[in-house]
Design a protein around this motif. Structure first.
Motif, mmCIF file in Angstrom:
data_model
loop_
_atom_site.group_PDB
_atom_site.id
_atom_site.type_symbol
_atom_site.label_atom_id
_atom_site.label_comp_id
_atom_site.label_asym_id
_atom_site.label_seq_id
_atom_site.Cartn_x
_atom_site.Cartn_y
_atom_site.Cartn_z
ATOM 1 N N LEU A 15 53.185 77.584 63.881
ATOM 2 C CA LEU A 15 53.364 77.315 65.465
ATOM 3 C C LEU A 15 54.883 76.817 65.568
ATOM 4 N N ARG A 16 55.567 77.039 66.751
ATOM 5 C CA ARG A 16 56.862 76.763 66.880
ATOM 6 C C ARG A 16 56.689 76.004 68.334
ATOM 7 N N LEU A 17 57.729 74.987 68.341
ATOM 8 C CA LEU A 17 57.967 74.249 69.459
ATOM 9 C C LEU A 17 59.650 74.662 69.909
ATOM 10 N N GLN A 18 59.734 75.102 71.197
ATOM 11 C CA GLN A 18 61.011 75.413 71.489
ATOM 12 C C GLN A 18 61.522 74.501 72.698
ATOM 13 N N ASN A 19 62.459 73.836 72.963
ATOM 14 C CA ASN A 19 62.984 73.263 74.166
ATOM 15 C C ASN A 19 64.351 74.098 74.536
ATOM 16 N N GLY A 20 64.243 74.504 75.728
ATOM 17 C CA GLY A 20 65.383 75.071 76.382
ATOM 18 C C GLY A 20 64.753 76.497 76.406
ATOM 19 N N PHE B 13 66.423 72.931 70.724
ATOM 20 C CA PHE B 13 65.758 72.852 69.377
ATOM 21 C C PHE B 13 64.774 73.849 69.338
ATOM 22 N N ILE B 14 64.572 74.361 67.955
ATOM 23 C CA ILE B 14 63.453 75.124 67.626
ATOM 24 C C ILE B 14 62.832 74.598 66.505
ATOM 25 N N SER C 58 47.613 76.533 50.822
ATOM 26 C CA SER C 58 48.774 75.437 50.510
ATOM 27 C C SER C 58 48.028 74.076 51.232
ATOM 28 N N ASP C 59 48.429 72.886 50.840
ATOM 29 C CA ASP C 59 47.851 71.718 51.159
ATOM 30 C C ASP C 59 49.041 70.921 51.895
ATOM 31 N N SER C 60 50.038 71.583 52.113
ATOM 32 C CA SER C 60 51.351 71.001 52.958
ATOM 33 C C SER C 60 51.851 71.961 54.083
ATOM 34 N N LEU C 61 51.980 71.224 55.132
ATOM 35 C CA LEU C 61 52.896 71.977 56.114
ATOM 36 C C LEU C 61 54.298 72.066 56.028
ATOM 37 N N THR C 62 54.721 73.294 55.998
ATOM 38 C CA THR C 62 56.407 73.603 55.927
ATOM 39 C C THR C 62 56.934 73.260 57.398
ATOM 40 N N VAL C 63 57.956 72.380 57.504
ATOM 41 C CA VAL C 63 58.587 72.146 58.613
ATOM 42 C C VAL C 63 60.073 72.591 58.715
ATOM 43 N N ALA C 64 60.315 73.555 59.514
ATOM 44 C CA ALA C 64 61.882 74.084 59.483
ATOM 45 C C ALA C 64 62.172 73.909 61.168
ATOM 46 N N SER C 65 63.391 73.220 60.904
ATOM 47 C CA SER C 65 63.991 72.955 62.375
ATOM 48 C C SER C 65 65.509 73.393 62.472
ATOM 49 N N SER C 66 65.855 73.763 63.788
ATOM 50 C CA SER C 66 67.093 74.129 64.190
ATOM 51 C C SER C 66 67.248 73.342 65.451
ATOM 52 N N VAL C 67 68.392 72.614 65.272
ATOM 53 C CA VAL C 67 68.970 71.654 66.487
ATOM 54 C C VAL C 67 70.528 72.038 66.955
#
Length: 148
Positions: free
Chosen positions: A8-13, A25-26, A35-44
């Motif tokens: 999933l992706r959350l983008q503002n703008g 941000f994205i 997997s038992d872990s979420l991978t969270v990658a961000s660009s701001v």
């Protein structure tokens, strides 16, 4: 019931027009297969700058606190919400924000890949649906802010 792998992706703008939108941000969250872990990658995009800057990814345990319950709630909300038509025509939720979800059982995205470029959507959400979308944005933000 476990959802399985998803992204999933959350983008503002997302609002554009003559020029394409400039994201603030994205955030991308993925649950890889087995997997038992979420991978969270961000660009701001720091205020006053023209481009996004990547932040080091982090890993959040899915069984940690309420993480799995939040993901299940988000999945359920998105299954019920409409998207604009035609895609990218209008920011129907009015938050200048898009969510994209991809899993085996659900493909959902508002705002189109290139943002909203103007026009009017023939589909308009109710106030209740707008409130549910705000809750969906809050859930993704909570997942992004969780400690690794």
């Amino acid at each position: 019931m476990p959802i399985g792998e998803y992204s999933l992706r959350l983008q503002n703008g997302i609002r554009g027009g003559f020029a394409p939108p400039t994201p603030n941000f994205i955030h991308t969250i993925t649950l890889p297969l087995d997997s038992d872990s979420l991978t969270v990658a961000s660009s701001v995009r720091p205020e006053g700058t023209p481009s996004l800057q990547d932040i080091a990814p982090k890993f959040v345990k899915l069984k940690n606190e309420d993480t799995e319950a939040l993901v299940d709630e988000l999945h359920g909300i998105l299954k019920e919400l409409p998207t604009e038509y035609p895609p990218g025509s209008e920011d129907i939720y009015g938050l200048d924000t898009s969510i994209a979800w991809g899993s085996d059982d659900l493909q959902w995205m508002n705002g189109a890949p290139g943002g909203c470029g103007g026009g009017t959507s023939v589909i308009q959400p109710t106030e209740e649906q707008k409130a549910k979308f705000r809750r969906a944005v809050d859930i993704v933000t909570t997942l992004v802010e969780k400690d690794a």
